[in-house]
Design a protein around this motif. Structure first.
Motif, PDB file in Angstrom:
ATOM      1  N   LYS A 158       2.514   8.143   6.859  1.00  0.00           N
ATOM      2  CA  LYS A 158       2.009   6.834   6.463  1.00  0.00           C
ATOM      3  C   LYS A 158       1.990   6.684   4.942  1.00  0.00           C
ATOM      4  N   LEU A 159       1.583   7.731   4.228  1.00  0.00           N
ATOM      5  CA  LEU A 159       1.566   7.675   2.765  1.00  0.00           C
ATOM      6  C   LEU A 159       2.975   7.493   2.208  1.00  0.00           C
ATOM      7  N   HIS A 160       3.929   8.218   2.766  1.00  0.00           N
ATOM      8  CA  HIS A 160       5.324   8.091   2.318  1.00  0.00           C
ATOM      9  C   HIS A 160       5.833   6.668   2.559  1.00  0.00           C
ATOM     10  N   ASP A 161       5.623   6.145   3.756  1.00  0.00           N
ATOM     11  CA  ASP A 161       6.073   4.793   4.089  1.00  0.00           C
ATOM     12  C   ASP A 161       5.389   3.743   3.206  1.00  0.00           C
ATOM     13  N   ALA A 162       4.103   3.924   2.947  1.00  0.00           N
ATOM     14  CA  ALA A 162       3.363   2.984   2.100  1.00  0.00           C
ATOM     15  C   ALA A 162       3.871   3.021   0.661  1.00  0.00           C
ATOM     16  N   MET A 163       4.225   4.209   0.185  1.00  0.00           N
ATOM     17  CA  MET A 163       4.759   4.337  -1.171  1.00  0.00           C
ATOM     18  C   MET A 163       6.120   3.640  -1.287  1.00  0.00           C
ATOM     19  N   ILE A 164       6.972   3.802  -0.278  1.00  0.00           N
ATOM     20  CA  ILE A 164       8.270   3.119  -0.265  1.00  0.00           C
ATOM     21  C   ILE A 164       8.057   1.605  -0.248  1.00  0.00           C
ATOM     22  N   LEU A 165       7.135   1.139   0.597  1.00  0.00           N
ATOM     23  CA  LEU A 165       6.820  -0.285   0.669  1.00  0.00           C
ATOM     24  C   LEU A 165       6.347  -0.805  -0.691  1.00  0.00           C
ATOM     25  N   GLY A 166       5.503  -0.054  -1.346  1.00  0.00           N
ATOM     26  CA  GLY A 166       4.967  -0.471  -2.643  1.00  0.00           C
ATOM     27  C   GLY A 166       6.009  -0.487  -3.737  1.00  0.00           C
ATOM     28  N   ASN A 167       6.825   0.549  -3.803  1.00  0.00           N
ATOM     29  CA  ASN A 167       7.819   0.648  -4.872  1.00  0.00           C
ATOM     30  C   ASN A 167       9.016  -0.261  -4.655  1.00  0.00           C
ATOM     31  N   THR A 168       9.414  -0.469  -3.419  1.00  0.00           N
ATOM     32  CA  THR A 168      10.605  -1.267  -3.129  1.00  0.00           C
ATOM     33  C   THR A 168      10.289  -2.755  -3.022  1.00  0.00           C
ATOM     34  N   TYR A 169       9.205  -3.078  -2.325  1.00  0.00           N
ATOM     35  CA  TYR A 169       8.895  -4.483  -2.037  1.00  0.00           C
ATOM     36  C   TYR A 169       7.583  -4.966  -2.652  1.00  0.00           C
ATOM     37  N   HIS A 170       6.910  -4.087  -3.403  1.00  0.00           N
ATOM     38  CA  HIS A 170       5.594  -4.392  -3.975  1.00  0.00           C
ATOM     39  C   HIS A 170       4.615  -4.811  -2.886  1.00  0.00           C
ATOM     40  N   GLY A 171       4.802  -4.244  -1.684  1.00  0.00           N
ATOM     41  CA  GLY A 171       3.948  -4.553  -0.544  1.00  0.00           C
ATOM     42  C   GLY A 171       2.624  -3.811  -0.605  1.00  0.00           C
ATOM     43  N   LYS A 172       1.591  -4.468  -0.154  1.00  0.00           N
ATOM     44  CA  LYS A 172       0.248  -3.887  -0.155  1.00  0.00           C
ATOM     45  C   LYS A 172      -0.108  -3.361   1.227  1.00  0.00           C
ATOM     46  N   VAL A 173      -0.961  -2.361   1.242  1.00  0.00           N
ATOM     47  CA  VAL A 173      -1.505  -1.796   2.472  1.00  0.00           C
ATOM     48  C   VAL A 173      -3.024  -1.708   2.322  1.00  0.00           C
ATOM     49  N   ASP A 174      -3.716  -1.561   3.441  1.00  0.00           N
ATOM     50  CA  ASP A 174      -5.147  -1.274   3.411  1.00  0.00           C
ATOM     51  C   ASP A 174      -5.311   0.237   3.453  1.00  0.00           C
ATOM     52  N   ILE A 175      -6.021   0.760   2.482  1.00  0.00           N
ATOM     53  CA  ILE A 175      -6.314   2.194   2.436  1.00  0.00           C
ATOM     54  C   ILE A 175      -7.787   2.359   2.800  1.00  0.00           C
ATOM     55  N   VAL A 176      -8.048   3.069   3.880  1.00  0.00           N
ATOM     56  CA  VAL A 176      -9.423   3.372   4.284  1.00  0.00           C
ATOM     57  C   VAL A 176      -9.704   4.798   3.808  1.00  0.00           C
ATOM     58  N   PHE A 177     -10.764   4.951   3.040  1.00  0.00           N
ATOM     59  CA  PHE A 177     -11.101   6.272   2.502  1.00  0.00           C
ATOM     60  C   PHE A 177     -12.610   6.450   2.492  1.00  0.00           C
ATOM     61  N   CYS A 178     -13.033   7.701   2.356  1.00  0.00           N
ATOM     62  CA  CYS A 178     -14.465   7.959   2.272  1.00  0.00           C
ATOM     63  C   CYS A 178     -14.810   8.440   0.870  1.00  0.00           C
ATOM     64  N   ASP A 179     -15.900   7.913   0.368  1.00  0.00           N
ATOM     65  CA  ASP A 179     -16.465   8.430  -0.869  1.00  0.00           C
ATOM     66  C   ASP A 179     -17.875   8.916  -0.548  1.00  0.00           C
ATOM     67  N   ASP A 180     -18.644   9.249  -1.558  1.00  0.00           N
ATOM     68  CA  ASP A 180     -19.970   9.817  -1.315  1.00  0.00           C
ATOM     69  C   ASP A 180     -20.950   8.833  -0.689  1.00  0.00           C
ATOM     70  N   GLU A 181     -20.625   7.532  -0.704  1.00  0.00           N
ATOM     71  CA  GLU A 181     -21.510   6.518  -0.119  1.00  0.00           C
ATOM     72  C   GLU A 181     -21.103   6.118   1.289  1.00  0.00           C
ATOM     73  N   GLY A 182     -19.892   6.473   1.730  1.00  0.00           N
ATOM     74  CA  GLY A 182     -19.436   6.086   3.061  1.00  0.00           C
ATOM     75  C   GLY A 182     -17.985   5.659   3.049  1.00  0.00           C
ATOM     76  N   LEU A 183     -17.591   4.882   4.062  1.00  0.00           N
ATOM     77  CA  LEU A 183     -16.202   4.438   4.182  1.00  0.00           C
ATOM     78  C   LEU A 183     -15.964   3.186   3.358  1.00  0.00           C
ATOM     79  N   LYS A 184     -14.822   3.176   2.690  1.00  0.00           N
ATOM     80  CA  LYS A 184     -14.401   2.035   1.876  1.00  0.00           C
ATOM     81  C   LYS A 184     -12.992   1.650   2.297  1.00  0.00           C
ATOM     82  N   LYS A 185     -12.635   0.392   2.019  1.00  0.00           N
ATOM     83  CA  LYS A 185     -11.275  -0.088   2.274  1.00  0.00           C
ATOM     84  C   LYS A 185     -10.836  -0.890   1.069  1.00  0.00           C
ATOM     85  N   VAL A 186      -9.607  -0.641   0.631  1.00  0.00           N
ATOM     86  CA  VAL A 186      -9.045  -1.369  -0.497  1.00  0.00           C
ATOM     87  C   VAL A 186      -7.628  -1.804  -0.129  1.00  0.00           C
ATOM     88  N   LYS A 187      -7.289  -3.054  -0.437  1.00  0.00           N
ATOM     89  CA  LYS A 187      -5.941  -3.577  -0.191  1.00  0.00           C
ATOM     90  C   LYS A 187      -5.203  -3.492  -1.520  1.00  0.00           C
TER      91      LYS A 187
END
Length: 92
Positions: free
Chosen positions: A34-63
């Motif tokens: 998924k990371l590889h595909d998202a990187m190709i999407l970003g570099n080739t088409y400037h496409g955005k993805v939602d990244i769900v990650f955890c930090d010390d406060e809980g789950l976050k999502k960034v587009k």
């Protein structure tokens, strides 16, 4: 079971703390693809993805766009980074 995910702006990611362990994760092979595909999407088409990650406060999502993937971190537009070990999912 419902887990709350807080949506944040890319500019807020540097304010996140990543000291505590993350107990939710994708199988490593699925995340790597998924990371590889998202990187190709970003570099080739400037496409955005939602990244769900955890930090010390809980789950976050960034587009955002993933520009690069290293051994331990991904780089987003503007030089913002997220540790790969804290990424829970990539949503296209």
């Amino acid at each position: 079971m419902f887990i709350e995910i807080t949506e944040i702006q890319k500019e807020s990611v540097p304010n996140c703390s990543f000291r505590l362990p993350c107990f939710i994760s994708l199988p490593e092979s699925n995340l790597a693809k998924k990371l590889h595909d998202a990187m190709i999407l970003g570099n080739t088409y400037h496409g955005k993805v939602d990244i769900v990650f955890c930090d010390d406060e809980g789950l976050k999502k960034v587009k955002t766009t993933i520009w690069a993937k290293g051994e331990k971190f991904i780089t987003l537009k503007g030089g913002v980074w997220i540790p790969i070990s804290k990424i829970v999912d990539i949503i296209f």
